[in-house]
Design an enzyme around this catalytic site. Structure first.
Site, PDB file in Angstrom:
ATOM      1  N   ARG A  82      23.079  81.675  82.200  1.00  0.00           N
ATOM      2  CA  ARG A  82      23.494  80.344  82.644  1.00  0.00           C
ATOM      3  C   ARG A  82      24.624  79.869  81.735  1.00  0.00           C
ATOM      4  O   ARG A  82      24.447  79.751  80.526  1.00  0.00           O
ATOM      5  CB  ARG A  82      22.302  79.387  82.569  1.00  0.00           C
ATOM      6  N   HIS A 125      29.065  70.462  82.257  1.00  0.00           N
ATOM      7  CA  HIS A 125      28.221  70.343  81.062  1.00  0.00           C
ATOM      8  C   HIS A 125      29.019  69.507  80.049  1.00  0.00           C
ATOM      9  O   HIS A 125      29.336  69.947  78.965  1.00  0.00           O
ATOM     10  CB  HIS A 125      27.837  71.727  80.540  1.00  0.00           C
ATOM     11  N   GLU A 170      22.202  67.651  82.930  1.00  0.00           N
ATOM     12  CA  GLU A 170      21.711  66.471  82.229  1.00  0.00           C
ATOM     13  C   GLU A 170      22.619  65.252  82.354  1.00  0.00           C
ATOM     14  O   GLU A 170      23.187  64.791  81.357  1.00  0.00           O
ATOM     15  CB  GLU A 170      21.490  66.779  80.744  1.00  0.00           C
ATOM     16  N   ASN A 298      15.416  70.844  82.196  1.00  0.00           N
ATOM     17  CA  ASN A 298      15.583  71.111  80.767  1.00  0.00           C
ATOM     18  C   ASN A 298      14.510  70.337  80.023  1.00  0.00           C
ATOM     19  O   ASN A 298      14.312  69.143  80.266  1.00  0.00           O
ATOM     20  CB  ASN A 298      16.954  70.644  80.265  1.00  0.00           C
ATOM     21  N   TYR A 300      12.614  69.924  76.064  1.00  0.00           N
ATOM     22  CA  TYR A 300      12.471  70.279  74.653  1.00  0.00           C
ATOM     23  C   TYR A 300      11.244  69.634  74.027  1.00  0.00           C
ATOM     24  O   TYR A 300      10.608  70.199  73.160  1.00  0.00           O
ATOM     25  CB  TYR A 300      13.723  69.844  73.881  1.00  0.00           C
ATOM     26  N   GLU A 377      16.643  75.069  80.559  1.00  0.00           N
ATOM     27  CA  GLU A 377      16.797  75.061  79.095  1.00  0.00           C
ATOM     28  C   GLU A 377      15.455  74.769  78.453  1.00  0.00           C
ATOM     29  O   GLU A 377      14.734  73.862  78.885  1.00  0.00           O
ATOM     30  CB  GLU A 377      17.766  73.971  78.600  1.00  0.00           C
TER      31      GLU A 377
END
Ligand code: PNW
Length: 482
Positions: A82, A125, A170, A298, A300, A377
């Site tokens: 990606r 991005h 995002e 994504n 985290y 991600e």
């Protein structure tokens, strides 16, 4: 042999294992072959905006090392890579097509296909051409139309070879961090501009999906950074209201327009004082709600939310460099993120793998029209030690990645339609306002020599992919263990 995750899951056939990067974080070559400034080049050059004054000017020189980097991906056994294309390289200043810039991506795609790696392309991005920022940036509705020209250029060059097209990565960050908190480029702290940027990025997404669909694209999607909003005390109305506000601004103002063609009622009400109604034109929501083929997630960390002042030291929402951030939570500046005392990464983000399972399962429950999911991600920054023999024994990152993969496995077992997982990131790179101080790579980059060394986490991921692949072949007809 059966293929099991630590939770005992059999991975679905065709599940994609990949790794991710972004143009501004790895390419360097900031002014090579006709490229001009993006907002990140200009923002990082301004003293005080990034830690140590780091800039993306050279990054990890991927622009000149691309074939070797693709060879590395092949050695790791990745199914997919990606990456993002840089608007400021493809259409410098947003003005007209730069064939030399497009040629780089054409060579990258050929190299990937030659290596048997599926290209997974993201159009935006965060690297808006600086000249478009000077014309108002994402606060200006016209930028959505300029984005369409850029998307059309990239599709013309690569549409014959790239199947998977992601419009935005995002939008939360490139709108609310870029125009609200100011810790990301272009560094504006203007709530109304931030809200306009949200809507104009949605609009750009919808225009591009509609146009690329007309041109024959089969797999179109968007990637959102989503986070569970967990009220600190679910019996405390103040915490519940804070969690609602966070969920609205972090998750639902992005999910609902895309998946339901409408902003949530509560978000519309909350954001009215910041001009959301003024920027929505008749017909916009139909464009924005155009069907998509996949949703990239994504993830985290998840977030414990409170409406009370924090007494725990918080859980790492400081936002970056030394710059004084405003809140990205427009109209909800009072919300706090208490610590749960969990282990933390070098970003100060709490580690809670089960949050990823919960998120993936929740999406399927709350959005009836949810398309297939890909975790586009997930990964962790740690302060890596390098041993005398050059090896990088990054046990914490290895554990983080394997534990999150196991959580994805549990989500699949619980019925979530997840079809792939991409580690962030292939290489150590330019971590935005944190500069080069935070390393997310499964491959170490020596920033003096640009030498690449696979970390232990890269080897572990590679072994995991090999095992998962042989398992899913061997168990083709076996239903997931529930
Ligand atoms: C993502 N947060 O950004 C980006 O897509 C990557 O480019 C970036 O390198 C990676 O995550 C690691 O940071 C994020 O404040 C930025 O929670 C900020 C947040 C999350 C993700």
């Amino acid at each position: 042999m059966t293929n099991t995750t630590p939770s005992g899951n059999n991975w679905p056939d065709g599940f994609i294992w990949g790794s991710a990067t972004a143009a501004a974080q790895i390419e360097g070559a900031a002014w090579t072959d006709g490229k001009e400034d993006s907002v990140w080049d200009a923002f990082a050059r301004t003293p005080g905006n990034t830690l140590n004054g780091d800039t993306p000017e050279t990054a990890v020189d991927h622009y000149h090392r691309m074939p070797a980097d693709v060879a590395l991906m092949k050695d790791l056994g990745l199914d997919s890579y990606r990456f993002s294309t840089s608007w400021a390289r493809v259409r410098p200043g947003g003005r007209s097509t730069n064939a030399r810039g497009l040629d780089f991506y054409s060579r990258l795609v050929d190299e990937l296909l030659e290596a048997g790696i599926l290209p997974w392309l993201t159009l935006y991005h965060w690297d808006l051409p600086q000249e478009l920022e000077e014309a108002g940036g994402w606060a200006n509705r016209d930028t959505a139309h300029r984005f369409l020209e850029y998307a059309d250029d990239v599709y013309s060059a690569l549409g014959d070879r790239v199947q998977h097209w992601t419009t935005f990565n995002e939008p939360f960050c490139s709108s609310l961090l870029g125009y609200g908190s100011g810790v990301h480029a272009p560094g504006r702290q203007e709530p109304r501009a931030a809200v306009a940027a949200v809507h104009h990025q949605h609009l750009a997404h919808g225009l591009a999906v509609t146009h690329l669909r007309d041109r024959g694209a089969q797999q179109l999607g968007i990637t959102l950074n989503l986070s569970n909003a967990i009220p600190r005390d679910a019996s405390d109305p103040v915490d519940l209201e804070a969690a609602r506000l966070f969920d609205s601004l972090q998750n639902r103002i992005f999910l609902d327009p895309i998946l339901r063609g409408a902003y949530p009622e509560d978000s519309l009400r909350d954001l009215e004082p910041f001009g959301l109604h003024d920027v929505i034109f008749p017909g916009d929501m139909e464009v924005i709600g155009a069907p998509i083929d996949f949703l990239g997630v994504n993830h985290y960390h998840d977030d414990l939310i409170s409406g009370h002042p924090d007494t725990t030291g918080g859980d790492g929402h400081s936002g970056g460099s030394g710059r004084q951030p405003a809140s990205p939570w427009i109209g909800a500046e009072h919300i706090t993120f208490p610590s749960r005392g969990l282990p933390r990464t070098a970003m100060d983000w709490e580690v809670n793998p089960d949050g990823l399972r919960k998120l993936l399962v929740r999406l399927g429950k709350e959005y009836p029209t949810l398309p297939p999911l890909y975790v586009t991600e997930n990964g962790a920054a740690y302060d890596d030690a390098v041993l005398a023999d050059g090896s990088v024994p990054d046990e914490e990152r290895t554990q983080y990645i394997l534990d999150h993969i196991a959580a994805v496995g549990r989500a699949v077992e619980a019925g979530a339609d997840v079809r792939g997982y991409f580690v962030w990131s292939l290489l150590d790179n330019f971590e935005w306002s944190w500069g080069y101080s935070k390393r997310f790579g499964i491959v170490r980059v020596d920033y003096d020599t640009q030498a690449r060394t696979v970390k232990d986490s890269g080897r572990a991921y590679s072994r995991h992919i090999a095992a998962a692949r042989s398992g899913s072949r061997a168990t083709r007809s076996v239903a997931p263990v529930v």
